[in-house]
Motif scaffolding. Structure first.
Motif, PDB file in Angstrom:
ATOM      1  N   LEU A   8       0.783  -1.135   0.113  1.00 19.23           N
ATOM      2  CA  LEU A   8      -0.078  -0.031   0.026  1.00 19.23           C
ATOM      3  C   LEU A   8       0.851   1.375   0.118  1.00 19.23           C
ATOM      4  CD1 LEU A   8      -2.979   1.407   0.118  1.00 19.23           C
ATOM      5  CD2 LEU A   8      -2.881   0.956   2.654  1.00 19.23           C
ATOM      6  N   ALA A   9       2.014   1.137   0.754  1.00 20.55           N
ATOM      7  CA  ALA A   9       2.837   2.379   0.966  1.00 20.55           C
ATOM      8  C   ALA A   9       3.523   2.593  -0.491  1.00 20.55           C
ATOM      9  CB  ALA A   9       3.833   2.126   1.997  1.00 20.55           C
ATOM     10  N   ARG A  10       4.050   1.637  -1.173  1.00 18.62           N
ATOM     11  CA  ARG A  10       4.518   1.512  -2.350  1.00 18.62           C
ATOM     12  C   ARG A  10       3.561   2.245  -3.468  1.00 18.62           C
ATOM     13  NH1 ARG A  10       6.606  -3.579  -1.251  1.00 18.62           N
ATOM     14  NH2 ARG A  10       8.876  -3.442  -0.776  1.00 18.62           N
ATOM     15  N   ALA A  11       2.339   1.599  -3.646  1.00 17.72           N
ATOM     16  CA  ALA A  11       1.161   2.245  -4.416  1.00 17.72           C
ATOM     17  C   ALA A  11       0.959   3.710  -4.194  1.00 17.72           C
ATOM     18  CB  ALA A  11      -0.050   1.563  -4.075  1.00 17.72           C
ATOM     19  N   ARG A  12       0.953   4.146  -2.837  1.00 20.42           N
ATOM     20  CA  ARG A  12       0.840   5.565  -2.670  1.00 20.42           C
ATOM     21  C   ARG A  12       2.008   6.306  -2.997  1.00 20.42           C
ATOM     22  NH1 ARG A  12      -1.604   5.086   3.431  1.00 20.42           N
ATOM     23  NH2 ARG A  12      -3.776   4.555   3.006  1.00 20.42           N
ATOM     24  N   MET A  13       3.248   5.965  -2.789  1.00 17.05           N
ATOM     25  CA  MET A  13       4.095   6.659  -3.426  1.00 17.05           C
ATOM     26  C   MET A  13       4.447   6.820  -4.734  1.00 17.05           C
ATOM     27  SD  MET A  13       6.353   8.024  -1.410  1.00 17.05           S
ATOM     28  CE  MET A  13       8.066   8.042  -1.539  1.00 17.05           C
ATOM     29  N   ALA A  14       3.936   5.704  -5.560  1.00 20.65           N
ATOM     30  CA  ALA A  14       3.859   5.754  -6.928  1.00 20.65           C
ATOM     31  C   ALA A  14       2.763   6.768  -7.727  1.00 20.65           C
ATOM     32  CB  ALA A  14       3.544   4.274  -7.675  1.00 20.65           C
ATOM     33  N   ALA A  15       1.893   6.689  -6.843  1.00 24.96           N
ATOM     34  CA  ALA A  15       0.649   7.569  -7.257  1.00 24.96           C
ATOM     35  C   ALA A  15       1.084   9.092  -7.044  1.00 24.96           C
ATOM     36  CB  ALA A  15      -0.631   7.482  -6.310  1.00 24.96           C
ATOM     37  N   ARG A  16       1.978   9.384  -6.051  1.00 22.63           N
ATOM     38  CA  ARG A  16       2.315  10.643  -5.411  1.00 22.63           C
ATOM     39  C   ARG A  16       3.344  11.130  -6.618  1.00 22.63           C
ATOM     40  NH1 ARG A  16       3.669   9.646   0.082  1.00 22.63           N
ATOM     41  NH2 ARG A  16       1.717   9.212   1.043  1.00 22.63           N
ATOM     42  N   GLN A  17       4.353  10.152  -7.185  1.00 18.47           N
ATOM     43  CA  GLN A  17       5.431  10.608  -8.009  1.00 18.47           C
ATOM     44  C   GLN A  17       4.718  10.777  -9.171  1.00 18.47           C
ATOM     45  OE1 GLN A  17       7.943   7.077  -7.601  1.00 18.47           O
ATOM     46  NE2 GLN A  17       9.123   7.944  -6.353  1.00 18.47           N
ATOM     47  N   GLY A  18       3.596  10.136  -9.811  1.00 15.29           N
ATOM     48  CA  GLY A  18       2.990  10.228 -10.989  1.00 15.29           C
ATOM     49  C   GLY A  18       2.419  11.742 -11.005  1.00 15.29           C
ATOM     50  N   GLU A  19       1.800  12.036  -9.700  1.00 12.85           N
ATOM     51  CA  GLU A  19       0.977  13.280  -9.562  1.00 12.85           C
ATOM     52  C   GLU A  19       2.110  14.348  -9.746  1.00 12.85           C
ATOM     53  OE1 GLU A  19      -1.222  13.486  -6.136  1.00 12.85           O
ATOM     54  OE2 GLU A  19      -2.261  11.858  -6.694  1.00 12.85           O
ATOM     55  N   ALA A  20       3.277  14.252  -9.192  1.00 12.71           N
ATOM     56  CA  ALA A  20       4.118  15.174  -9.059  1.00 12.71           C
ATOM     57  C   ALA A  20       4.769  15.411 -10.560  1.00 12.71           C
ATOM     58  CB  ALA A  20       5.412  14.843  -8.225  1.00 12.71           C
ATOM     59  N   GLN A  21       4.918  14.509 -11.167  1.00 11.38           N
ATOM     60  CA  GLN A  21       5.406  14.315 -12.685  1.00 11.38           C
ATOM     61  C   GLN A  21       4.431  15.166 -13.612  1.00 11.38           C
ATOM     62  OE1 GLN A  21       6.020  10.667 -14.470  1.00 11.38           O
ATOM     63  NE2 GLN A  21       7.936  11.162 -15.473  1.00 11.38           N
ATOM     64  N   GLN A  22       3.104  14.917 -13.278  1.00 11.88           N
ATOM     65  CA  GLN A  22       2.107  15.525 -14.243  1.00 11.88           C
ATOM     66  C   GLN A  22       2.185  17.126 -13.960  1.00 11.88           C
ATOM     67  OE1 GLN A  22      -1.545  13.499 -13.307  1.00 11.88           O
ATOM     68  NE2 GLN A  22      -1.205  12.438 -15.065  1.00 11.88           N
ATOM     69  N   LEU A  23       2.315  17.509 -12.410  1.00  8.92           N
ATOM     70  CA  LEU A  23       2.319  18.923 -12.211  1.00  8.92           C
ATOM     71  C   LEU A  23       3.556  19.649 -12.824  1.00  8.92           C
ATOM     72  CD1 LEU A  23       1.276  18.780  -8.407  1.00  8.92           C
ATOM     73  CD2 LEU A  23       0.082  19.790 -10.245  1.00  8.92           C
ATOM     74  N   ARG A  24       4.783  18.746 -12.835  1.00 13.76           N
ATOM     75  CA  ARG A  24       5.965  19.584 -13.558  1.00 13.76           C
ATOM     76  C   ARG A  24       5.668  19.611 -15.065  1.00 13.76           C
ATOM     77  NH1 ARG A  24       8.745  15.940 -10.113  1.00 13.76           N
ATOM     78  NH2 ARG A  24       8.801  14.260 -11.591  1.00 13.76           N
ATOM     79  N   ALA A  25       5.139  18.556 -15.536  1.00  9.19           N
ATOM     80  CA  ALA A  25       5.073  18.735 -16.934  1.00  9.19           C
ATOM     81  C   ALA A  25       4.021  19.994 -17.343  1.00  9.19           C
ATOM     82  CB  ALA A  25       4.347  17.385 -17.538  1.00  9.19           C
ATOM     83  N   GLY A  26       2.925  20.002 -16.467  1.00 14.56           N
ATOM     84  CA  GLY A  26       1.965  21.190 -16.780  1.00 14.56           C
ATOM     85  C   GLY A  26       2.710  22.404 -16.700  1.00 14.56           C
ATOM     86  N   SER A  27       3.672  22.670 -15.655  1.00 16.72           N
ATOM     87  CA  SER A  27       4.524  23.719 -15.330  1.00 16.72           C
ATOM     88  C   SER A  27       5.192  23.997 -16.474  1.00 16.72           C
ATOM     89  CB  SER A  27       4.977  23.703 -14.062  1.00 16.72           C
ATOM     90  OG  SER A  27       4.304  23.522 -13.104  1.00 16.72           O
ATOM     91  N   GLN A  28       5.873  23.211 -17.214  1.00 12.77           N
ATOM     92  CA  GLN A  28       6.662  23.393 -18.254  1.00 12.77           C
ATOM     93  C   GLN A  28       6.111  23.897 -19.434  1.00 12.77           C
ATOM     94  OE1 GLN A  28       8.934  19.596 -18.411  1.00 12.77           O
ATOM     95  NE2 GLN A  28      10.555  20.194 -17.076  1.00 12.77           N
TER      96      GLN A  28
END
Length: 54
Positions: A8-28
């Motif tokens: 569960l912890a790994r799944a949450r971390m993966a989800a957070r990393q995906g969200e962060a990556q999308q935010l960075r792409a949007g900012s760029q």
């Protein structure tokens, strides 16, 4: 039970990393659009200055 918590912890971390990556792409993308608009304005001003000089 411990493995389930780790999964569960790994799944949450993966989800957070995906969200962060999308935010960075949007900012760029937003930054690229702003720079593009600035470049277009500068080109327009250069064309206007050239037309005035002629």
């Amino acid at each position: 039970m411990n493995l389930m918590h780790e999964d569960l912890a790994r799944a949450r971390m993966a989800a957070r990393q995906g969200e962060a990556q999308q935010l960075r792409a949007g900012s760029q993308l937003a930054r690229a659009r702003r720079l593009s608009r600035k470049a277009e304005r500068a080109a327009q001003q250069a064309r206007l200055a050239l037309a005035r000089a002629l």
